[in-house]
Design a protein around this motif. Sequence first.
Motif, PDB file in Angstrom:
ATOM      1  N   ASN A  66      38.105  54.403  11.276  1.00 58.93           N
ATOM      2  CA  ASN A  66      39.151  53.936  11.867  1.00 58.93           C
ATOM      3  C   ASN A  66      40.045  53.870  10.462  1.00 58.93           C
ATOM      4  OD1 ASN A  66      40.593  53.492  14.499  1.00 58.93           O
ATOM      5  ND2 ASN A  66      38.887  51.857  14.498  1.00 58.93           N
ATOM      6  N   ASN A  70      44.017  54.553  10.136  1.00 57.73           N
ATOM      7  CA  ASN A  70      45.658  53.561  11.637  1.00 57.73           C
ATOM      8  C   ASN A  70      46.513  54.133  12.475  1.00 57.73           C
ATOM      9  OD1 ASN A  70      46.530  50.792  10.731  1.00 57.73           O
ATOM     10  ND2 ASN A  70      47.761  51.661   9.174  1.00 57.73           N
ATOM     11  N   HIS A  72      46.125  54.751  15.883  1.00 55.82           N
ATOM     12  CA  HIS A  72      45.379  54.441  17.407  1.00 55.82           C
ATOM     13  C   HIS A  72      44.706  55.205  18.655  1.00 55.82           C
ATOM     14  CE1 HIS A  72      45.313  50.062  16.486  1.00 55.82           C
ATOM     15  NE2 HIS A  72      47.353  49.764  16.702  1.00 55.82           N
ATOM     16  N   LYS A 141      33.806  46.014  17.878  1.00 52.91           N
ATOM     17  CA  LYS A 141      35.251  46.632  17.235  1.00 52.91           C
ATOM     18  C   LYS A 141      34.581  47.801  18.025  1.00 52.91           C
ATOM     19  CE  LYS A 141      36.239  42.366  14.365  1.00 52.91           C
ATOM     20  NZ  LYS A 141      36.752  41.702  13.652  1.00 52.91           N
ATOM     21  N   CYS A 173      47.313  48.209  25.523  1.00 57.35           N
ATOM     22  CA  CYS A 173      47.294  49.318  24.580  1.00 57.35           C
ATOM     23  C   CYS A 173      47.199  49.605  23.236  1.00 57.35           C
ATOM     24  CB  CYS A 173      48.751  50.528  25.512  1.00 57.35           C
ATOM     25  SG  CYS A 173      49.208  51.079  24.875  1.00 57.35           S
ATOM     26  N   PRO A 174      47.037  50.118  22.655  1.00 54.14           N
ATOM     27  CA  PRO A 174      47.562  50.025  21.436  1.00 54.14           C
ATOM     28  C   PRO A 174      48.606  51.164  20.520  1.00 54.14           C
ATOM     29  CG  PRO A 174      45.229  51.597  20.911  1.00 54.14           C
ATOM     30  CD  PRO A 174      46.031  50.900  22.634  1.00 54.14           C
ATOM     31  N   GLY A 175      49.394  50.582  20.028  1.00 47.90           N
ATOM     32  CA  GLY A 175      50.549  51.247  19.533  1.00 47.90           C
ATOM     33  C   GLY A 175      51.299  51.331  19.982  1.00 47.90           C
ATOM     34  N   SER A 177      53.062  53.473  23.674  1.00 49.55           N
ATOM     35  CA  SER A 177      52.650  54.081  25.053  1.00 49.55           C
ATOM     36  C   SER A 177      53.051  55.301  24.750  1.00 49.55           C
ATOM     37  CB  SER A 177      52.442  53.263  25.917  1.00 49.55           C
ATOM     38  OG  SER A 177      54.487  53.123  25.499  1.00 49.55           O
ATOM     39  N   TRP A 180      50.776  57.972  23.657  1.00 53.54           N
ATOM     40  CA  TRP A 180      49.809  58.119  23.991  1.00 53.54           C
ATOM     41  C   TRP A 180      49.989  59.767  25.349  1.00 53.54           C
ATOM     42  CZ3 TRP A 180      44.600  57.286  23.574  1.00 53.54           C
ATOM     43  CH2 TRP A 180      44.155  56.302  22.809  1.00 53.54           C
TER      44      TRP A 180
END
Length: 340
Positions: A66, A70, A72, A141, A173-175, A177, A180
């Motif tokens: 992970n 790097n 998401h 985590k 929301c990581p990174g 959207s 995704w």
Amino acid sequence: MKNDGMALDVPLISVRYARRFLRFVQKHGINGTVVLEGSGIDGHMLDNPDAYLSMRQVQHLLHNGNRLLNDHTAPFRFGQELDLQGHGLFGFALLRQQDYRKLVNMVVQYLRVSLPLMDMEIHCTGELISIRLHDNWDLKKLKPMVAKIYMGSIHALASLVCRTFTFEFDFACPGNSLAWQRLADGVEVKFNRPHNQVLMPLSGRQAKDDDASVATYLAAARSREQIQGDNSLKVVIKVRHEIMNGPGRDSTLERVAQKLGMSPRSVRRHLGLAGFAFSGIRNDIRETFASRYLLETDMPLEKIADQLGYSDQASFSKAYRSWTGRTPGEVRRASRPDRN
């Protein structure tokens, strides 16, 4: 909650998942040796089809991967590769189930046994099925990453009978959207929800409910995999040969493809089918060359960087450290203690 030390060291998870994960990260140009660092997983275990990994080993593996990926969306995309074939041949038996609710329930039960990183709770209301994830290992985590892997695999398995999915995550929301929303057709992703769960309406489901369609699916999948695999492995060997002959500035995808009489897109596709990425192959070869230069010659670091196609010593040092966890200077000094 299974978080005591003894439970973490019990072999639970088939080593095939580690092999799949390593292939996935290598397609992204990451050295598998670095991903295995600190996990206690060695080549002997990876080569043993009957080996099982402990939760502690899997946590180390996922943590390293992970951090290095790097990206998401990468865990979800890795989960999507855990389709019926990804979970092992037994997974094909799921296709024979004609009752769609029972089939989804079988998917859940199968994942509980084969990949016991999280538990799952399934509910059926009318035409809507929901699968909720529960963290029984206190993943901390790692929980978002593992949840995304499960969601990707549920999508790959349940897409045989469902056309639309709503994935809900209990974290922000990581990174980007938009990234995704591009994961697959018919997929909606929501964040900051109360639970990690997927909602799947059975309306508009796909039809794969007779023995003829099952036989056709299996025959096509196996034949396609074997034929593509044989051809693609030949491309891998040719690409490695070309890079070995010149790992410097000429070892770009475009130039290697030109030497092979292929398009860059075709080379990339064949490497992907074989479980490799061009950058990963090149990095492995460059690491081998660099280590030999460092350990067996007095070649200055600037010259090594130039030989391997880097614009300066700093870029080379950064790349070498990402491969091995050590800088070129550290490796050279350790090999010659009498000169320190």
